[in-house]
Write a protein that holds these residues in place. Sequence first.
Motif, PDB file in Angstrom:
ATOM      1  N   UNK A 101       0.828  -1.206   0.000  1.00 60.46           N
ATOM      2  CA  UNK A 101       0.000   0.000   0.000  1.00 60.46           C
ATOM      3  C   UNK A 101       0.864   1.260   0.000  1.00 60.46           C
ATOM      4  N   UNK A 102       1.917   1.259   0.833  1.00 58.65           N
ATOM      5  CA  UNK A 102       2.815   2.416   0.869  1.00 58.65           C
ATOM      6  C   UNK A 102       3.502   2.596  -0.474  1.00 58.65           C
ATOM      7  N   UNK A 103       3.916   1.501  -1.090  1.00 58.16           N
ATOM      8  CA  UNK A 103       4.547   1.585  -2.407  1.00 58.16           C
ATOM      9  C   UNK A 103       3.595   2.203  -3.422  1.00 58.16           C
ATOM     10  N   UNK A 104       2.319   1.826  -3.359  1.00 55.74           N
ATOM     11  CA  UNK A 104       1.342   2.396  -4.277  1.00 55.74           C
ATOM     12  C   UNK A 104       1.159   3.892  -4.085  1.00 55.74           C
ATOM     13  N   UNK A 105       1.120   4.327  -2.831  1.00 51.21           N
ATOM     14  CA  UNK A 105       0.974   5.759  -2.546  1.00 51.21           C
ATOM     15  C   UNK A 105       2.190   6.524  -3.048  1.00 51.21           C
ATOM     16  N   UNK A 106       3.379   5.953  -2.837  1.00 50.92           N
ATOM     17  CA  UNK A 106       4.604   6.614  -3.291  1.00 50.92           C
ATOM     18  C   UNK A 106       4.638   6.743  -4.809  1.00 50.92           C
ATOM     19  N   UNK A 107       4.187   5.727  -5.510  1.00 48.09           N
ATOM     20  CA  UNK A 107       4.172   5.793  -6.976  1.00 48.09           C
ATOM     21  C   UNK A 107       3.144   6.834  -7.444  1.00 48.09           C
ATOM     22  N   UNK A 108       2.041   6.905  -6.748  1.00 50.68           N
ATOM     23  CA  UNK A 108       1.038   7.918  -7.104  1.00 50.68           C
ATOM     24  C   UNK A 108       1.613   9.315  -6.882  1.00 50.68           C
ATOM     25  N   UNK A 109       2.345   9.495  -5.805  1.00 52.07           N
ATOM     26  CA  UNK A 109       2.988  10.783  -5.546  1.00 52.07           C
ATOM     27  C   UNK A 109       4.025  11.115  -6.619  1.00 52.07           C
ATOM     28  N   UNK A 110       4.798  10.105  -7.023  1.00 49.54           N
ATOM     29  CA  UNK A 110       5.837  10.349  -8.035  1.00 49.54           C
ATOM     30  C   UNK A 110       5.218  10.759  -9.364  1.00 49.54           C
ATOM     31  N   UNK A 111       4.028  10.244  -9.671  1.00 48.46           N
ATOM     32  CA  UNK A 111       3.359  10.600 -10.922  1.00 48.46           C
ATOM     33  C   UNK A 111       2.757  12.007 -10.875  1.00 48.46           C
ATOM     34  N   UNK A 112       2.374  12.445  -9.668  1.00 51.62           N
ATOM     35  CA  UNK A 112       1.673  13.730  -9.569  1.00 51.62           C
ATOM     36  C   UNK A 112       2.595  14.909  -9.287  1.00 51.62           C
ATOM     37  N   UNK A 113       3.810  14.632  -8.797  1.00 51.29           N
ATOM     38  CA  UNK A 113       4.698  15.743  -8.464  1.00 51.29           C
ATOM     39  C   UNK A 113       5.281  16.376  -9.721  1.00 51.29           C
ATOM     40  N   UNK A 114       5.492  17.672  -9.652  1.00 52.48           N
ATOM     41  CA  UNK A 114       6.090  18.378 -10.778  1.00 52.48           C
ATOM     42  C   UNK A 114       7.599  18.478 -10.681  1.00 52.48           C
ATOM     43  N   UNK A 115       8.173  17.971  -9.593  1.00 54.75           N
ATOM     44  CA  UNK A 115       9.616  18.013  -9.387  1.00 54.75           C
ATOM     45  C   UNK A 115      10.238  16.702  -9.860  1.00 54.75           C
ATOM     46  N   UNK A 116      11.074  16.785 -10.909  1.00 54.80           N
ATOM     47  CA  UNK A 116      11.675  15.571 -11.462  1.00 54.80           C
ATOM     48  C   UNK A 116      12.527  14.846 -10.434  1.00 54.80           C
ATOM     49  N   UNK A 117      13.310  15.595  -9.656  1.00 55.67           N
ATOM     50  CA  UNK A 117      14.171  14.975  -8.650  1.00 55.67           C
ATOM     51  C   UNK A 117      13.338  14.240  -7.610  1.00 55.67           C
ATOM     52  N   UNK A 118      12.279  14.882  -7.123  1.00 54.32           N
ATOM     53  CA  UNK A 118      11.421  14.249  -6.126  1.00 54.32           C
ATOM     54  C   UNK A 118      10.752  13.006  -6.691  1.00 54.32           C
ATOM     55  N   UNK A 119      10.338  13.065  -7.959  1.00 51.33           N
ATOM     56  CA  UNK A 119       9.680  11.915  -8.585  1.00 51.33           C
ATOM     57  C   UNK A 119      10.615  10.712  -8.631  1.00 51.33           C
ATOM     58  N   UNK A 120      11.879  10.940  -8.964  1.00 49.38           N
ATOM     59  CA  UNK A 120      12.847   9.841  -9.008  1.00 49.38           C
ATOM     60  C   UNK A 120      13.063   9.240  -7.630  1.00 49.38           C
ATOM     61  N   UNK A 121      13.182  10.104  -6.610  1.00 47.01           N
ATOM     62  CA  UNK A 121      13.379   9.624  -5.238  1.00 47.01           C
ATOM     63  C   UNK A 121      12.177   8.801  -4.793  1.00 47.01           C
ATOM     64  N   UNK A 122      10.981   9.283  -5.096  1.00 45.54           N
ATOM     65  CA  UNK A 122       9.764   8.584  -4.690  1.00 45.54           C
ATOM     66  C   UNK A 122       9.645   7.227  -5.379  1.00 45.54           C
ATOM     67  N   UNK A 123      10.014   7.151  -6.664  1.00 52.20           N
ATOM     68  CA  UNK A 123       9.951   5.867  -7.369  1.00 52.20           C
ATOM     69  C   UNK A 123      10.933   4.863  -6.783  1.00 52.20           C
ATOM     70  N   UNK A 124      12.144   5.312  -6.476  1.00 48.48           N
ATOM     71  CA  UNK A 124      13.127   4.398  -5.886  1.00 48.48           C
ATOM     72  C   UNK A 124      12.694   3.967  -4.494  1.00 48.48           C
ATOM     73  N   UNK A 125      12.057   4.871  -3.763  1.00 52.85           N
ATOM     74  CA  UNK A 125      11.553   4.507  -2.436  1.00 52.85           C
ATOM     75  C   UNK A 125      10.429   3.483  -2.564  1.00 52.85           C
ATOM     76  N   UNK A 126       9.590   3.641  -3.582  1.00 51.23           N
ATOM     77  CA  UNK A 126       8.520   2.668  -3.823  1.00 51.23           C
ATOM     78  C   UNK A 126       9.104   1.304  -4.178  1.00 51.23           C
ATOM     79  N   UNK A 127      10.176   1.283  -4.964  1.00 50.93           N
ATOM     80  CA  UNK A 127      10.832   0.016  -5.293  1.00 50.93           C
ATOM     81  C   UNK A 127      11.341  -0.670  -4.033  1.00 50.93           C
ATOM     82  N   UNK A 128      11.874   0.120  -3.108  1.00 47.05           N
ATOM     83  CA  UNK A 128      12.377  -0.449  -1.855  1.00 47.05           C
ATOM     84  C   UNK A 128      11.239  -1.056  -1.043  1.00 47.05           C
TER      85      UNK A 128
END
Length: 362
Positions: free
Chosen positions: A23-50
């Motif tokens: 569930x947390x991974x899903x929320x993080x991926x949703x955040x990465x898709x909605x954020x306008x900050x490329x750096x933040x999106x990459x961090x969120x995707x890697x955190x979701x992978x973890x």
Amino acid sequence: MSVETPTSGEISRWKRHFADERAVAGVLRRLSDSTGEKRDAEVLRELADAEERHAEHWAGLLDAATPSEPSRKLKFRLLDWLAGTAASDVVLILLQRSEARSAYVNEPAAPAQLAADEAVHVEVLRALAARGRERLSGNFRAGVFGANDGLVSNLALVAGMSATGVSGPVVLAAGTAGLLAGAMSMGAGEYISVRSARELLEASAPGEEVARRYGDLDMDVNELALVFRARGESPETAQAEANRIVAGSRDEGEGPGLEDVTPEADYRAVGSPWGAALSSFCFFSSGALVPILPYLLGAGPGLGLMLAIVLVGLSLMTTGAVVGLLSGASLLSRGLRQLMIGYGAAGVTYLLGLAFGASGVA
């Protein structure tokens, strides 16, 4: 009790851990898709992978390479929905709070590396949420505290006036006057405060004249390095920065300069003077309106005061919870703190009202 023969209680815990990680991974991926900050999106995707890797650990213990998709808790469904809205900053703050309460501390089946990863995740979310708190702390801060001030000050005024024995219309008139006077004062004070803070920052910002003179500076001998040394840099670093600015100005016509060190984040945290004044005015008014609502509906001094106390109490708990949300502290403790302060102020003015009423001042 071995892992090879898990009990029903262990299986239940592992399923819960698996579901929460997914569930947390899903929320993080949703955040990465909605954020306008490329750096933040990459961090969120890697955190979701973890988080997905953590879920695989529990899937392995459950002896299922691809377990059926578990039902998500209501809080994760809400976070997933909020992640796709303008409230993404709030989602990061809530995720930080949630991850800080790791269930792996007392979980025998959780490897030390898993618990360590979760601790690191908390710090990653803290860093991301810090920028969200920064964005929320300007005009939003003025609004929250403006509402709280309106609640406390007008409840105290209404309580004091009611205790003197005056009629309901008199209490209403006093409360209305308190609303208007307080809102004007809060708005003006917030404007002056924020405007003064921005003026102090502007006084420390680099001037425009030096930027027009970069190309005229001697590459080998110039005083630009002294600016960086005055800001606390070492002589070597200061000289390197000065050389970079001069070289960039000559090669590109207009390269990066002293404005690189302007504290833009400080400007964002301070907020807009007019925005802060308006939000403070409106939120103070909304807070100050709550104690006089019963009197607007025709309640007398006694019943009106009791209803005002209840309504203000609920509102103070809400504003306190918002403060706790922004600061990462306990929502309940911050709500109770606001409640005690508000009721304490009202109690003091009520006793003063009794004293003035008994002496015939009213």
